[in-house]
Design a protein around this motif. Sequence first.
Motif, short mmCIF file in Angstrom:
data_model
loop_
_atom_site.label_atom_id
_atom_site.label_comp_id
_atom_site.label_asym_id
_atom_site.label_seq_id
_atom_site.Cartn_x
_atom_site.Cartn_y
_atom_site.Cartn_z
N UNK A 143 0.82 -1.21 0.00
CA UNK A 143 0.00 0.00 0.00
C UNK A 143 0.86 1.26 0.00
N UNK A 144 0.32 2.31 -0.61
CA UNK A 144 0.91 3.65 -0.56
C UNK A 144 -0.19 4.59 -0.11
N UNK A 145 0.09 5.41 0.88
CA UNK A 145 -0.90 6.36 1.39
C UNK A 145 -0.33 7.77 1.31
N UNK A 146 -1.18 8.72 0.97
CA UNK A 146 -0.78 10.12 0.90
C UNK A 146 -1.80 10.95 1.65
N UNK A 147 -1.31 11.95 2.38
CA UNK A 147 -2.21 12.84 3.09
C UNK A 147 -1.49 14.13 3.43
N UNK A 148 -2.25 15.11 3.89
CA UNK A 148 -1.69 16.38 4.35
C UNK A 148 -1.75 16.42 5.87
N UNK A 149 -0.64 16.84 6.49
CA UNK A 149 -0.65 17.07 7.92
C UNK A 149 -1.35 18.40 8.20
N UNK A 150 -1.66 18.66 9.47
CA UNK A 150 -2.37 19.87 9.83
C UNK A 150 -1.66 21.14 9.37
N UNK A 207 2.82 17.71 2.95
CA UNK A 207 2.39 16.50 2.25
C UNK A 207 3.21 15.31 2.74
N UNK A 208 2.54 14.19 3.04
CA UNK A 208 3.18 12.98 3.56
C UNK A 208 2.82 11.81 2.65
N UNK A 209 3.80 10.99 2.34
CA UNK A 209 3.57 9.74 1.60
C UNK A 209 4.21 8.62 2.40
N UNK A 210 3.47 7.54 2.63
CA UNK A 210 3.99 6.39 3.38
C UNK A 210 3.67 5.10 2.66
N UNK A 211 4.55 4.11 2.81
CA UNK A 211 4.26 2.77 2.30
C UNK A 211 3.86 1.90 3.48
N UNK A 212 2.97 0.96 3.21
CA UNK A 212 2.49 0.02 4.22
C UNK A 212 2.41 -1.37 3.59
N UNK A 213 2.29 -2.38 4.43
CA UNK A 213 1.99 -3.73 3.98
C UNK A 213 0.95 -4.31 4.92
N UNK A 214 -0.15 -4.76 4.34
CA UNK A 214 -1.22 -5.36 5.12
C UNK A 214 -1.21 -6.86 4.92
N UNK A 215 -1.12 -7.59 6.00
CA UNK A 215 -1.13 -9.06 5.94
C UNK A 215 -2.55 -9.63 6.01
N UNK A 216 -3.51 -8.78 6.34
CA UNK A 216 -4.89 -9.23 6.48
C UNK A 216 -5.81 -8.33 5.66
N UNK A 217 -7.00 -8.82 5.31
CA UNK A 217 -7.92 -8.01 4.50
C UNK A 217 -8.61 -6.88 5.27
N UNK A 218 -8.55 -6.90 6.59
CA UNK A 218 -9.18 -5.85 7.39
C UNK A 218 -8.22 -5.40 8.49
N UNK A 219 -8.46 -4.22 9.01
CA UNK A 219 -7.63 -3.71 10.09
C UNK A 219 -6.46 -2.88 9.57
N UNK A 220 -5.78 -2.23 10.50
CA UNK A 220 -4.65 -1.38 10.15
C UNK A 220 -3.49 -2.22 9.63
N UNK A 221 -2.81 -1.78 8.56
CA UNK A 221 -1.68 -2.56 8.01
C UNK A 221 -0.48 -2.55 8.96
N UNK A 222 -0.12 -3.71 9.49
CA UNK A 222 0.96 -3.78 10.48
C UNK A 222 2.18 -4.56 10.01
#
Length: 105
Positions: free
Chosen positions: A4-11, A15-30
């Motif tokens: 996963x790649x996520x992008x968002x704006x801080x307060x 601009x922030x971009x982060x990579x994630x990996x989700x091992x499960x179909x639901x819940x936060x990617x850990x």
Amino acid sequence: DMDMVAAFLEEDGTAVTRTYYSETPVGFPTGRPTMEIRNVSQVFDNGTAHLCFTRPFHTGHHPIQDGTFVSWAIGSLWDDDMDDHGMQRGTQKVQFLSARAGSEL
């Protein structure tokens, strides 16, 4: 599981971009992300986010190949990180390699 790649704006508007990996179909990617992204460009215009990046084909838990599904989701932030995206999501099968011009996307 999903890279996963996520992008968002801080307060403060950063601009922030982060990579994630989700091992499960639901819940936060850990899981431990192994996907590399480069040449990141973010534009936020009138409430619409545009994120562009390149990625070496061989990186991540799921190397890119023809017929790879790309998923997208829109959600909110909670405690400076991703929150649930609810039903604002979708997938699209993409033929990356048959139209490739270089070694990255």
